[in-house]
Design a protein around this motif. Structure first.
Motif, short mmCIF file in Angstrom:
data_model
loop_
_atom_site.label_atom_id
_atom_site.label_comp_id
_atom_site.label_asym_id
_atom_site.label_seq_id
_atom_site.Cartn_x
_atom_site.Cartn_y
_atom_site.Cartn_z
N GLU A 61 66.15 -20.28 53.86
CA GLU A 61 67.50 -19.68 52.75
C GLU A 61 66.88 -19.08 51.73
N ASN A 75 66.63 -22.17 58.58
CA ASN A 75 67.10 -20.77 58.24
C ASN A 75 66.52 -20.08 57.20
N ARG A 95 70.94 -23.58 63.25
CA ARG A 95 69.88 -22.57 63.16
C ARG A 95 71.22 -21.89 63.47
#
Ligand SMILES: C[S@@+](CC[C@H](N)C(=O)[O-])C[C@H]1O[C@@H](n2cnc3c(N)ncnc32)[C@H](O)[C@@H]1O
Length: 303
Positions: A224, A222, A134
């Protein structure tokens, strides 16, 4: 600062500075402060009427960036710009930055050397640590939760989609058989024993068989790609006319989002694209900073 951190070099530094084109007195946003290498370059050119707004959702990175930028501002004295640091995901940018107020926006995506160098952050298969991954350590599932709680099928899809790993089913089966998986070393060994090493790549050298699986988990943990989509969607409304956007990607999934978003914006008359092809690092840089080998920089100007 440890030696590992001291070795951190911002990628494509000169190219970033050229494209972001700091205007003294302007407002610039660094969406991914990291260890503040690029941010320092911007701060040094802004002058006392300028403003740097920096984001990093990793509390540890934010503190390191704060220490570095405070030192630079002390050195600049009366010439130091205003600096505002925000410890949140850059997808929240519209909550913190006014519309049409920004002269330049930089985003250097992905994890930093802080993440890869510190085994305890759980990003690296080269050093054994807890399976965390994380960036924002205050919330969200860890990679350990993902590998132990997802179904084999979901895991295979995730590794295929975000790792672009053709052998994702084999990898997912091996992970499920190896549960509970709690460390990066254990996961790397499970993947390596399930799938043979990728063939030797001339440019990048030997690729560890777990590279793609680790990339997939990191992107998922995450969020992303969603973060990048949200940022690129918000960017046009934040920039003043003739302001600059500079983004650096490290793998094809990120770069595709950047490329498509800029192309669509250019067709709608929002962007003038400044990099027909992405700019990559030269040999001089890749020799000293291996991470720069996969960097692709794209820049555009708000019309
Ligand atoms: C590649 S590093 C940036 C390095 C930086 N340009 C420098 O010069 O040191 C990326 C940084 O962005 C942060 N980051 C990644 N995704 C983010 C997001 N969605 N929101 C906020 N910070 C993010 C990471 O925690 C990491 O510190």
């Amino acid at each position: 600062m440890t030696q590992q951190k001291a070795r951190h070099v911002p990628v494509l530094f000169e190219v970033v500075m050229e494209f972001i084109r700091v205007r003294p007195g302007g407002t610039y946003v660094d969406c991914t402060l990291g260890l503040a290498g690029h941010a320092e370059g911007i701060v040094r050119q802004l002058g006392s009427a300028g403003h740097l707004i920096g984001f990093d959702r990793d509390p540890e990175a934010l503190e390191l960036a704060r220490t570095r930028l405070t030192r630079v501002c002390e050195e600049l004295g009366s010439q130091a710009p205003q600096v505002t640091l925000i410890g949140e995901a850059f997808s929240t940018i519209t909550e913190h930055v006014n519309p049409a107020s920004v002269d330049g926006l930089l985003a250097d995506f992905g994890a930093s050397s802080l993440h890869f160098d510190e085994a305890r952050r759980g990003f690296s298969f080269q050093a054994d640590g807890p399976l965390d991954m994380r960036m924002d350590t205050r919330s969200g599932p860890t990679a350990e939760q993902v590998v132990n709680e997802m179904s084999e099928r979901e895991l295979a899809n995730l590794i295929y989609e975000y790792g672009e790993e053709r052998r994702s089913r084999t990898v997912a089966r091996a992970i499920v058989r190896g549960r509970p998986v709690t460390t990066t070393g254990q996961l790397a060994r499970i993947v390596a024993s399930a799938v043979p090493a990728m063939k030797h790549d001339k440019k990048h050298g030997h690729i560890h068989p777990a590279t793609r699986t680790f990339q997939a988990l990191r992107i998922y943990v995450n969020r992303e790609l969603d973060e990048i989509r949200q940022l690129l969607e918000a960017a046009p409304s934040l920039l003043k006319p003739s302001a600059r956007l500079v983004v650096i990607s490290f793998h094809s999934l990120e770069d595709r989002i950047a490329k498509d978003s800029l192309r669509d914006g250019a067709q709608k008359g929002i962007w003038e694209i400044l990099t027909r092809k992405p700019v990559t690092a030269g040999e001089e840089e890749t020799d000293v900073n291996p991470r720069s080998r996969s960097a692709k920089l794209r820049a555009a100007e708000r019309k």
